[in-house]
Structures are given as C-alpha cells and as structure tokens.
Design a protein around this motif. Structure first.
Motif, PDB file in Angstrom:
ATOM      1  N   VAL A 126     -21.406  -3.466  17.708  1.00 15.85           N
ATOM      2  CA  VAL A 126     -22.656  -3.454  17.192  1.00 15.85           C
ATOM      3  C   VAL A 126     -23.528  -4.300  17.785  1.00 15.85           C
ATOM      4  CG1 VAL A 126     -24.007  -4.120  14.993  1.00 15.85           C
ATOM      5  CG2 VAL A 126     -21.725  -3.221  14.582  1.00 15.85           C
ATOM      6  N   GLU A 127     -24.658  -3.862  18.209  1.00 15.52           N
ATOM      7  CA  GLU A 127     -25.677  -4.577  18.983  1.00 15.52           C
ATOM      8  C   GLU A 127     -26.943  -4.797  17.962  1.00 15.52           C
ATOM      9  OE1 GLU A 127     -28.244  -4.319  23.076  1.00 15.52           O
ATOM     10  OE2 GLU A 127     -27.124  -2.578  22.390  1.00 15.52           O
ATOM     11  N   ASN A 128     -27.230  -6.010  17.719  1.00 21.40           N
ATOM     12  CA  ASN A 128     -28.478  -6.235  17.031  1.00 21.40           C
ATOM     13  C   ASN A 128     -28.605  -7.539  16.885  1.00 21.40           C
ATOM     14  OD1 ASN A 128     -26.807  -7.241  15.118  1.00 21.40           O
ATOM     15  ND2 ASN A 128     -27.290  -6.078  13.421  1.00 21.40           N
ATOM     16  N   VAL A 129     -29.675  -8.079  16.419  1.00 20.12           N
ATOM     17  CA  VAL A 129     -30.293  -9.380  15.921  1.00 20.12           C
ATOM     18  C   VAL A 129     -30.447  -9.331  14.436  1.00 20.12           C
ATOM     19  CG1 VAL A 129     -31.939 -11.236  16.076  1.00 20.12           C
ATOM     20  CG2 VAL A 129     -31.334  -9.885  17.791  1.00 20.12           C
ATOM     21  N   LEU A 130     -30.149 -10.260  13.547  1.00 17.71           N
ATOM     22  CA  LEU A 130     -29.960 -10.286  12.119  1.00 17.71           C
ATOM     23  C   LEU A 130     -31.339  -9.731  11.632  1.00 17.71           C
ATOM     24  CD1 LEU A 130     -28.213 -10.931   9.607  1.00 17.71           C
ATOM     25  CD2 LEU A 130     -29.150 -13.163   9.632  1.00 17.71           C
ATOM     26  N   GLY A 131     -31.270  -8.845  10.842  1.00 20.86           N
ATOM     27  CA  GLY A 131     -32.500  -8.338  10.239  1.00 20.86           C
ATOM     28  C   GLY A 131     -33.337  -7.499  10.987  1.00 20.86           C
ATOM     29  N   THR A 132     -32.894  -7.099  12.148  1.00 17.44           N
ATOM     30  CA  THR A 132     -33.648  -6.110  13.132  1.00 17.44           C
ATOM     31  C   THR A 132     -32.860  -4.818  12.985  1.00 17.44           C
ATOM     32  OG1 THR A 132     -32.491  -6.776  15.015  1.00 17.44           O
ATOM     33  CG2 THR A 132     -34.627  -7.979  14.284  1.00 17.44           C
ATOM     34  N   PRO A 133     -33.417  -3.574  13.634  1.00 16.85           N
ATOM     35  CA  PRO A 133     -32.578  -2.331  13.679  1.00 16.85           C
ATOM     36  C   PRO A 133     -31.329  -2.585  14.521  1.00 16.85           C
ATOM     37  CG  PRO A 133     -35.053  -2.055  13.684  1.00 16.85           C
ATOM     38  CD  PRO A 133     -34.612  -3.453  13.675  1.00 16.85           C
ATOM     39  N   SER A 134     -30.181  -1.818  14.368  1.00 18.97           N
ATOM     40  CA  SER A 134     -29.198  -2.129  15.190  1.00 18.97           C
ATOM     41  C   SER A 134     -28.793  -0.910  15.860  1.00 18.97           C
ATOM     42  CB  SER A 134     -28.066  -2.201  14.163  1.00 18.97           C
ATOM     43  OG  SER A 134     -27.974  -3.301  13.515  1.00 18.97           O
ATOM     44  N   TYR A 135     -27.843  -1.120  17.010  1.00 23.94           N
ATOM     45  CA  TYR A 135     -27.278   0.034  17.774  1.00 23.94           C
ATOM     46  C   TYR A 135     -25.928  -0.223  17.539  1.00 23.94           C
ATOM     47  CZ  TYR A 135     -31.973   0.995  20.041  1.00 23.94           C
ATOM     48  OH  TYR A 135     -33.118   1.200  20.218  1.00 23.94           O
ATOM     49  N   LEU A 136     -25.409   1.100  17.465  1.00 22.48           N
ATOM     50  CA  LEU A 136     -23.841   1.326  17.481  1.00 22.48           C
ATOM     51  C   LEU A 136     -23.448   1.868  18.761  1.00 22.48           C
ATOM     52  CD1 LEU A 136     -21.133   1.397  15.551  1.00 22.48           C
ATOM     53  CD2 LEU A 136     -21.591   3.667  15.062  1.00 22.48           C
ATOM     54  N   HIS A 137     -22.331   1.099  19.298  1.00 27.18           N
ATOM     55  CA  HIS A 137     -21.771   1.475  20.252  1.00 27.18           C
ATOM     56  C   HIS A 137     -20.391   2.077  20.204  1.00 27.18           C
ATOM     57  CE1 HIS A 137     -24.888  -0.151  23.272  1.00 27.18           C
ATOM     58  NE2 HIS A 137     -25.015  -1.043  22.441  1.00 27.18           N
ATOM     59  N   VAL A 138     -20.009   3.175  20.774  1.00 29.67           N
ATOM     60  CA  VAL A 138     -18.652   3.745  20.637  1.00 29.67           C
ATOM     61  C   VAL A 138     -18.183   4.052  22.008  1.00 29.67           C
ATOM     62  CG1 VAL A 138     -17.027   5.486  19.533  1.00 29.67           C
ATOM     63  CG2 VAL A 138     -19.050   4.647  18.299  1.00 29.67           C
ATOM     64  N   TYR A 139     -17.151   3.259  22.671  1.00 34.39           N
ATOM     65  CA  TYR A 139     -16.573   3.488  23.783  1.00 34.39           C
ATOM     66  C   TYR A 139     -15.194   4.288  23.694  1.00 34.39           C
ATOM     67  CZ  TYR A 139     -19.999  -0.218  24.974  1.00 34.39           C
ATOM     68  OH  TYR A 139     -20.991  -1.097  24.955  1.00 34.39           O
ATOM     69  N   ASP A 140     -15.230   5.259  24.985  1.00 32.57           N
ATOM     70  CA  ASP A 140     -14.053   5.862  25.158  1.00 32.57           C
ATOM     71  C   ASP A 140     -13.159   4.815  25.979  1.00 32.57           C
ATOM     72  OD1 ASP A 140     -12.037   7.172  26.792  1.00 32.57           O
ATOM     73  OD2 ASP A 140     -13.179   9.048  26.212  1.00 32.57           O
ATOM     74  N   THR A 141     -12.014   4.390  25.414  1.00 34.40           N
ATOM     75  CA  THR A 141     -11.259   3.289  26.063  1.00 34.40           C
ATOM     76  C   THR A 141     -10.513   3.887  27.367  1.00 34.40           C
ATOM     77  OG1 THR A 141      -9.390   3.798  24.715  1.00 34.40           O
ATOM     78  CG2 THR A 141     -11.050   1.893  23.890  1.00 34.40           C
ATOM     79  N   LYS A 142     -10.529   5.133  27.653  1.00 36.00           N
ATOM     80  CA  LYS A 142      -9.711   5.678  29.050  1.00 36.00           C
ATOM     81  C   LYS A 142     -10.993   5.206  30.074  1.00 36.00           C
ATOM     82  CE  LYS A 142      -6.124   6.744  27.328  1.00 36.00           C
ATOM     83  NZ  LYS A 142      -4.734   6.052  27.740  1.00 36.00           N
ATOM     84  N   THR A 143     -12.091   5.789  29.844  1.00 39.75           N
ATOM     85  CA  THR A 143     -13.294   5.729  30.830  1.00 39.75           C
ATOM     86  C   THR A 143     -14.484   4.862  30.624  1.00 39.75           C
ATOM     87  OG1 THR A 143     -14.645   7.335  29.608  1.00 39.75           O
ATOM     88  CG2 THR A 143     -12.998   8.380  30.848  1.00 39.75           C
ATOM     89  N   TRP A 144     -14.284   4.134  29.355  1.00 39.52           N
ATOM     90  CA  TRP A 144     -15.371   3.325  29.054  1.00 39.52           C
ATOM     91  C   TRP A 144     -16.754   3.835  28.972  1.00 39.52           C
ATOM     92  CZ3 TRP A 144     -13.466  -0.332  26.113  1.00 39.52           C
ATOM     93  CH2 TRP A 144     -12.240  -0.762  26.515  1.00 39.52           C
ATOM     94  N   SER A 145     -16.952   5.309  28.860  1.00 43.33           N
ATOM     95  CA  SER A 145     -18.394   5.713  28.546  1.00 43.33           C
ATOM     96  C   SER A 145     -18.698   5.251  27.277  1.00 43.33           C
ATOM     97  CB  SER A 145     -18.139   7.279  28.814  1.00 43.33           C
ATOM     98  OG  SER A 145     -17.084   7.860  27.853  1.00 43.33           O
ATOM     99  N   ASP A 146     -19.961   5.357  26.911  1.00 36.28           N
ATOM    100  CA  ASP A 146     -20.485   4.783  25.895  1.00 36.28           C
ATOM    101  C   ASP A 146     -21.498   5.746  25.084  1.00 36.28           C
ATOM    102  OD1 ASP A 146     -21.920   3.219  23.931  1.00 36.28           O
ATOM    103  OD2 ASP A 146     -23.232   1.992  25.427  1.00 36.28           O
TER     104      ASP A 146
END
Length: 375
Positions: free
Chosen positions: A149-169
């Motif tokens: 999770v990428e965010n600052v408390l109380g602000t809109p968030s981004y979710l990151h989902v990584y492929d653990t073989k290639t680390w594509s995001d």
C-alpha cells in the motif's frame, strides 16, 4: 541426521494421535501442544525481545525477528528439527516496533523483512533490495504475488501488486479511498479496510454510494478486490461515529476494522480481536462477545496463527500495561465461532507451520517450538 530426526518426529506425532483415542462422530478436538524445543536467543548482556516469527514454506526453518540490543533489529534463522541457529541476518535499520515491516519467506531460502530487505536465509548473504514501493507488504498463499500500500494517512491510496518472478508492478488507484489494512484470500483476492477521502465522496463503489456529509452515509468499509480484473467484488460499509457513554466519548465498535492474518485453509481473515471474515461470502462471525472484550476477560492480540486447515485460530495473549488483564492464550474453533481450549506460557508473537505440525511463540529467553497434534 535430519532423516533420523524426521522419523523420530513422525513417530511422536503418530503416538500423540493414537494416544488421544477416537473422537465422537462430528466432534473435532482442538490441537494439543507438546514442547519440542526451547531456543535461547538472549545474550549475556541482553534478553532478546521477540517481534515476529515466520516458518519457511517447507516448515524446516523458522525466522525470528528480534531486538538483540537496544535500537537494533535482527533475524535469526532456526532449524526446526534440531533447534540450531543457522544464521543471523542484520537489518540495515531499526524495524523492531513496526508491524508493517514483517518477516516472511518468499521461498524455502529467501526471507524478507518489510517490503524490500531480503537475504538468503541459509547462507546469511544479504541480497539486493527488491524493487518494491509501499508498506504493509504481504505475499499471497503461493507467494507468486506481493501486495503493498502506498499512501499518507487520510489521503487517497495506491495499491501495488507485484509478480514475484519478474517484479512487474500493477499500480492501482483505489477510487480515492484511503486504505488502512490489507489481507489476501485463498483465491487471490484482496480484502481491504478503507476510509473515505474528499476525492471518494459521492462515488459509487461495489454498488454503494458514499455520502457527502459528516452525518450522511457510512465512512469506513471492508472491500473485496480482484487484482486481475481490478474490480471491487463485495463491500461492507459501517458508520464510524463517536458516541457519548458514561465513560466519555467512544467510537462505535463496528468501526474497528483492523485486518489481521489470512487463514488460507478456510479462506478467511481475522478481524480485530474477536471476529473472522469469510473471504468468499464476506460474512463476519464473532467468537467473543462485545461485553467479553470490554471486560478484558478474553485473549487480546499478542499475535495470531491459524492451523494449516484453517479450522483453528491460536491467539497469543499479553498482560495489559495497567495490570487489569492477565495473559490467557486461546484456541478458537472458527467453524463453531467460539473458544474451545487454552494453552499456557510464552510471551507475545506466534506462528504456525504450513505442514500443520508446529507452533512457535516467544519465550522467556527466545522462542518455544511445539508439536501440534489433534484430531
């Protein structure tokens, strides 16, 4: 040597199982704990403070996140069958108090601390940092995906989902919502606890329209999200309003949406200190009453672990800071939604092995490893 120990262990497990007799039809006995190893991780100068525990996928090793001295964080890798310390991995920064910087295994050799610090656990070699951003990093069941999770408390968030073989995001904007906690289900969906921000007001998410005023509509929710389709599948919305009581201002208990651990064997996720969320139906079951929680008469959370089949939840309790609550470790039968047994000893933090045979938790000087057996 390892083969001999494995045979001894197998014999112990079988002996324990046969010694219990046959349970009545339809009755599931809770697991019993039999001490296997006490592993001393303290030094001459300092008693080790155990922060987190994690078994390797093959259940041969357990990684222990600890504070060996004031202001430092280390991982100690312990071989389960022998209790021997295999390696010591030193973190480049102090991460002891942070639950977001968790210890977890990518495979049977590579261990992670937080989002990107990683080592070869068996050799002790520090590996290059993983190309990951965000916090609250969690692997899915087969460790093919890592969510942050990428965010600052109380602000809109981004979710990151990584492929653990290639680390594509896959970087996913959460429709203006602020993500609090996340957890994987066994079918590779993500449960999120969320709050609203100004950018999410008035939007319709998973069939629900978010209110625009402080007294209109709910403002906290549990959402079920499919990272593949990038769609919200289900939602449960709750009011998070303050209320006046004889004790003063209290928050409505329905707003306590802190996600805990995933019980992959039953496709469920723990919620707060007394609930379990079904990852398929999104139903919530409560195994302690609100009154029990308020009266400090139940196990609070010093750590949680699930049995391999997802039937039982082990809750490691701690003494309260004010002395009003004494530790009482619980075993919860999730199918029955109630406590069915307790177990003694240890300090906070607990983990179970994926093969269903071991449970480990913090002890007086290090960790205690137990055999799990039951019908």
């Amino acid at each position: 040597m390892k083969r001999a120990l494995a045979l001894v262990l197998s014999g112990l497990v079988m002996a324990c199982a046969f010694g219990q007799g046959n349970p009545a039809r339809g009755v599931r006995r809770p697991p019993k704990l039999q001490l296997f190893h006490e592993v001393n991780l303290s030094t001459f100068w300092h008693q080790a403070i155990i922060r987190q525990l994690a078994f390797s996928p093959d259940s041969q090793y357990v990684a222990v996140k600890l504070d060996p001295v004031l202001g430092t964080t280390e991982l100690v890798i312990v071989e389960v069958l022998t209790g021997k310390k295999i390696s010591t991995l030193r973190s480049p920064e102090y991460l002891g108090m942070s639950q977001n910087d968790r210890v977890q295994w990518l495979d049977n050799q590579v261990v992670f601390l937080g989002s990107y610090y990683r080592w070869n656990a068996l050799s002790g070699e520090r590996l290059a940092d993983a190309p990951v951003v965000g916090w609250q990093a969690i692997f899915n069941q087969d460790r093919t995906q890592l969510a942050t999770v990428e965010n600052v408390l109380g602000t809109p968030s981004y979710l990151h989902v990584y492929d653990t073989k290639t680390w594509s995001d896959k970087k996913i904007y959460a429709d203006g919502l602020s993500i609090g906690t996340i957890a994987w289900t066994s079918d590779d969906h993500l449960v999120m606890s969320v709050g609203v921000t100004r950018k999410s007001m008035g939007k319709t998410i998973a069939g629900h329209q978010i209110g625009r005023g402080p007294d209109v509509g709910p403002d906290v929710a549990l959402l079920l999200f499919d990272p593949q389709s990038q769609q919200f599948i289900k939602s449960l919305w709750f009011p998070a309003r303050a209320r006046k009581t004889a004790k003063g201002i209290e928050w409505d208990i329905s707003a306590d949406l802190m996600l805990g651990i995933s019980c992959f064997g039953s496709n469920s996720v723990t919620l707060s200190v007394n609930k379990i969320l079904d990852g398929r139906t999104f139903d919530i079951k409560q195994f302690y009453s609100d009154q029990q929680v308020k009266s400090n008469s139940v196990a609070m959370v010093g750590g949680q672990a699930c049995s391999a089949d997802g039937r039982f939840l082990f809750i490691k309790d701690v003494d309260s800071w004010d002395g009003r609550h004494k530790a009482s470790n619980s075993i919860i039968d999730l199918a029955l939604s109630r406590q069915v047994a307790s177990f003694p000893g240890g300090k906070e933090e607990i983990a179970s092995s994926e093969n269903g045979q071991f449970l480990a938790f913090g002890g007086k000087k290090g960790i205690s490893i137990f055999l799990l057996n039951g019908e």
